[in-house]
Design an enzyme around this catalytic site. Sequence first.
Site, PDB file in Angstrom:
ATOM      1  N   LYS A  53      -5.854  -5.363  11.391  1.00 45.61           N
ATOM      2  CA  LYS A  53      -5.049  -6.406  10.740  1.00 45.61           C
ATOM      3  C   LYS A  53      -4.876  -7.607  11.682  1.00 45.61           C
ATOM      4  O   LYS A  53      -4.919  -8.758  11.258  1.00 45.61           O
ATOM      5  CB  LYS A  53      -3.680  -5.835  10.318  1.00 45.61           C
ATOM      6  CG  LYS A  53      -3.797  -4.921   9.101  1.00 45.61           C
ATOM      7  CD  LYS A  53      -2.539  -4.110   8.807  1.00 45.61           C
ATOM      8  CE  LYS A  53      -2.834  -3.137   7.677  1.00 45.61           C
ATOM      9  NZ  LYS A  53      -1.731  -2.227   7.352  1.00 45.61           N
ATOM     10  N   GLN A  97       4.093  -0.946   9.693  1.00 45.12           N
ATOM     11  CA  GLN A  97       3.010  -0.012   9.399  1.00 45.12           C
ATOM     12  C   GLN A  97       3.586   1.364   9.045  1.00 45.12           C
ATOM     13  O   GLN A  97       4.400   1.913   9.776  1.00 45.12           O
ATOM     14  CB  GLN A  97       2.065   0.099  10.610  1.00 45.12           C
ATOM     15  CG  GLN A  97       0.868   0.981  10.376  1.00 45.12           C
ATOM     16  CD  GLN A  97      -0.088   0.416   9.313  1.00 45.12           C
ATOM     17  OE1 GLN A  97      -0.375  -0.777   9.298  1.00 45.12           O
ATOM     18  NE2 GLN A  97      -0.564   1.282   8.426  1.00 45.12           N
ATOM     19  N   ASP A 120       3.287  -6.963   2.426  1.00 43.63           N
ATOM     20  CA  ASP A 120       2.686  -5.716   1.931  1.00 43.63           C
ATOM     21  C   ASP A 120       2.992  -5.518   0.439  1.00 43.63           C
ATOM     22  O   ASP A 120       2.335  -4.727  -0.231  1.00 43.63           O
ATOM     23  CB  ASP A 120       3.233  -4.509   2.711  1.00 43.63           C
ATOM     24  CG  ASP A 120       2.183  -3.849   3.595  1.00 43.63           C
ATOM     25  OD1 ASP A 120       0.982  -4.133   3.408  1.00 43.63           O
ATOM     26  OD2 ASP A 120       2.564  -3.039   4.457  1.00 43.63           O
TER      27      ASP A 120
END
Length: 285
Positions: A53, A97, A120
């Site tokens: 990422k 995460q 997200d």
Amino acid sequence: MTAQLIDGNALASSVRAEVAHRVQALKARGVQPRLSIILVGENSASQVYVRSKVADSEQTGLAATLERYPAELTEAELLARIATLNADPAVHGILVQLPLPAHMNANAVIEAIAPAKDVDGFHVASAGALMVGQPGFRPCTPYGCMRMLESIGLRDLKGKHAVVIGRSNIVGKPMAMMLLAANATVTICHSGTPDLGALTRQADIVVAAVGKRKVLTADMIKPGAVVIDVGMNRDDAGKLCGDVDFAGVQAVAGWITPVPGGVGPMTRAMLLVNTLEAAESATPP
Ligand code: NAP
């Protein structure tokens, strides 16, 4: 019939090029789009994901900051850090995460992220916005799947029947909502669905998001259907494979996404889109 491939690598590359272009436009206005990524603990898969990422972000000109914390970090400490990032105008996107260590309540952590920075798309505000058709961040995997459908001319899905296999909060459910928003007739299946094949054989579009090899086989597909394979599994040789029996289904379907090189790269690309759009939304015209 041999299905045509929907090439996730090629499509992701064009999405990244578009993001890079828009990032330059923001930079010209003095704004550096920035993603803050938080990793708690030592999960090895998570370490690989966050590294890619960061690399993807930097490749498109987005700034990405990776903050790593030991697994012993308390939930209160994590919430305090998120509050600081929420208040920082230089940070446009925040990504925690998952999975988090077992002593943390992942829902509470995700809900602590400001919805305007929820790149997200996992916050209940983002899920609610999707549900009621309001603008908001879309979870990256189903968002990428929708882009793949658009890439083959399937934007308005009126008259199409889509079957989604899987009902997780991050893939199956938002996927179904996005297909519905695009006017498809949608059926959602799960582990308790009897005779999956009877449903998938009716489908113009099948999205498999299960996490089991060969959940979808050639006899379960209508000739010419579009098959999107979200699954990430390992075959007997340890190679990455999806949920779809690729060789068999390819002979029946009209379009199919490969694994690897399908949904995975598009998921990564859509995180960049969400981060860019978070920065664009935060920037006055
Ligand atoms: P998940 O939370 O484990 O959900 C799996 C879903 O599949 C559940 O809804 C489950 O039903 C259903 N299911 C299990 N066995 C089934 C069967 N035999 N027939 C029909 N449905 C069945 O998984 P997830 O997080 O959604 O992820 C799904 C897969 O996508 C995994 O392989 C994951 O690694 C992959 N993935 C890939 C990407 C990417 O970027 N490519 C991103 C995210 C996830 P119940 O609800 O009844 O248990």
